[in-house]
Motif scaffolding. Structure first.
Motif, PDB file in Angstrom:
ATOM      1  N   GLY A  53       0.795  -1.214   0.000  1.00  0.00           N
ATOM      2  CA  GLY A  53       0.000   0.000   0.000  1.00  0.00           C
ATOM      3  C   GLY A  53       0.828   1.266   0.000  1.00  0.00           C
ATOM      4  N   ILE A  54       0.569   2.110   1.005  1.00  0.00           N
ATOM      5  CA  ILE A  54       1.240   3.402   1.103  1.00  0.00           C
ATOM      6  C   ILE A  54       2.735   3.241   1.299  1.00  0.00           C
ATOM      7  N   LEU A  58       5.755   5.212  -0.709  1.00  0.00           N
ATOM      8  CA  LEU A  58       6.786   6.010  -0.034  1.00  0.00           C
ATOM      9  C   LEU A  58       8.185   5.529  -0.403  1.00  0.00           C
ATOM     10  N   VAL A  59       8.360   4.195  -0.420  1.00  0.00           N
ATOM     11  CA  VAL A  59       9.668   3.644  -0.790  1.00  0.00           C
ATOM     12  C   VAL A  59       9.999   3.988  -2.238  1.00  0.00           C
ATOM     13  N   GLY A  60       8.999   3.892  -3.119  1.00  0.00           N
ATOM     14  CA  GLY A  60       9.206   4.220  -4.525  1.00  0.00           C
ATOM     15  C   GLY A  60       9.591   5.680  -4.716  1.00  0.00           C
ATOM     16  N   ALA A  61       8.901   6.567  -4.000  1.00  0.00           N
ATOM     17  CA  ALA A  61       9.228   7.994  -4.080  1.00  0.00           C
ATOM     18  C   ALA A  61      10.648   8.249  -3.578  1.00  0.00           C
ATOM     19  N   GLY A  92       5.068  -1.329  -9.526  1.00  0.00           N
ATOM     20  CA  GLY A  92       4.246  -2.493  -9.815  1.00  0.00           C
ATOM     21  C   GLY A  92       3.454  -2.946  -8.600  1.00  0.00           C
ATOM     22  N   MET A  93       4.085  -2.887  -7.429  1.00  0.00           N
ATOM     23  CA  MET A  93       3.375  -3.253  -6.201  1.00  0.00           C
ATOM     24  C   MET A  93       2.221  -2.302  -5.943  1.00  0.00           C
TER      25      MET A  93
END
Length: 234
Positions: A53-54, A58-61, A92-93
């Motif tokens: 989820g969120i 956050l990790v992607g950002a 993708g997640m």
């Protein structure tokens, strides 16, 4: 058929210098790797029930910011590529819940949207490559203005919850991503001509365009399928 293909190849050779063509090969090869990482992310989210989820957002950002904040010095390509693939995985997640819902409505929508997105992306990319030099760069100001307007539209719709506003935002977003493919492709070519060899950063820009286009097309096709089913029941 053969003369047509030969003419098409010659058009690329006449428009694009060898260093630019090699750079584009690196960019699109990296883009394909990132799309593969995104596919793996969807698989992880759906089949392992990870449901980040969120957290994945956050990790992607964070990974994207780390990539942007790490200048290319010719020696850190693997590190920056790792950031990009990590961003693809988390993207993708983030798509996982949407893909899971769509697979319940009609699994064929996912493949249709993927093929449609790929076709549109390739067509707009080729159009940008074969167009007159810099002819699509004028879109930059318009696209940024539209992007800002859509961000405000999203904020307003948090309070209004308007279906019409949501649909407008959805279709405008699809058009915006198509415009960015034209703009970003020509901008990448011009940057390479000016000596910028950062194919990882350029692949990131095109991946954002591709994934944005794909997400919106999936939603549009799913809505149409649901509407068709409601009409049949009525």
């Amino acid at each position: 058929m053969a003369p047509t293909i030969h003419t098409f190849i010659n058009s690329f050779q006449n428009r694009l210098e060898p260093p630019v063509r090699q750079h584009l090969k690196n960019v699109y090869g990296t883009l394909m790797m990132t799309c593969g990482a995104a596919s793996a992310g969807v698989y992880v989210d759906i089949y392992t029930r990870f449901q980040a989820g969120i957290l994945s957002a956050l990790v992607g950002a964070g990974l994207m910011l780390m990539l942007i904040a790490t200048p290319d010095n010719g020696k850190n390509t693997q590190l920056r590529l790792g950031y990009l693939l990590g961003f693809g995985l988390t993207s993708g997640m983030g798509l996982g819940p949407l893909m899971e819902y769509v697979s319940i409505v009609d699994p064929s929508i996912i493949m249709t949207a993927l093929m449609g997105t790929t076709l549109v992306f390739v067509c707009f990319s080729v159009a940008a490559m074969l167009a007159e030099r810099g002819s699509w760069l004028f879109l930059g100001g318009t696209l940024m203005t539209l992007l800002t307007s859509m961000s405000l539209m999203t904020l307003v719709n948090l309070f209004m919850q308007s279906h019409i506003l949501y649909q407008t935002h959805l279709y405008l977003g699809l058009m915006l991503m198509c415009g960015f493919v034209l703009f970003d492709t020509q901008l990448i070519i011009e940057k390479r001509r000016m000596g910028n060899k950062d194919f990882v950063q350029h692949a990131l820009e095109l991946f954002i365009d591709f994934i944005g286009m794909f997400r919106r097309l999936v939603i549009i096709l799913t809505q149409k399928e649901e509407q068709n089913r409601r009409r049949k029941r009525d």
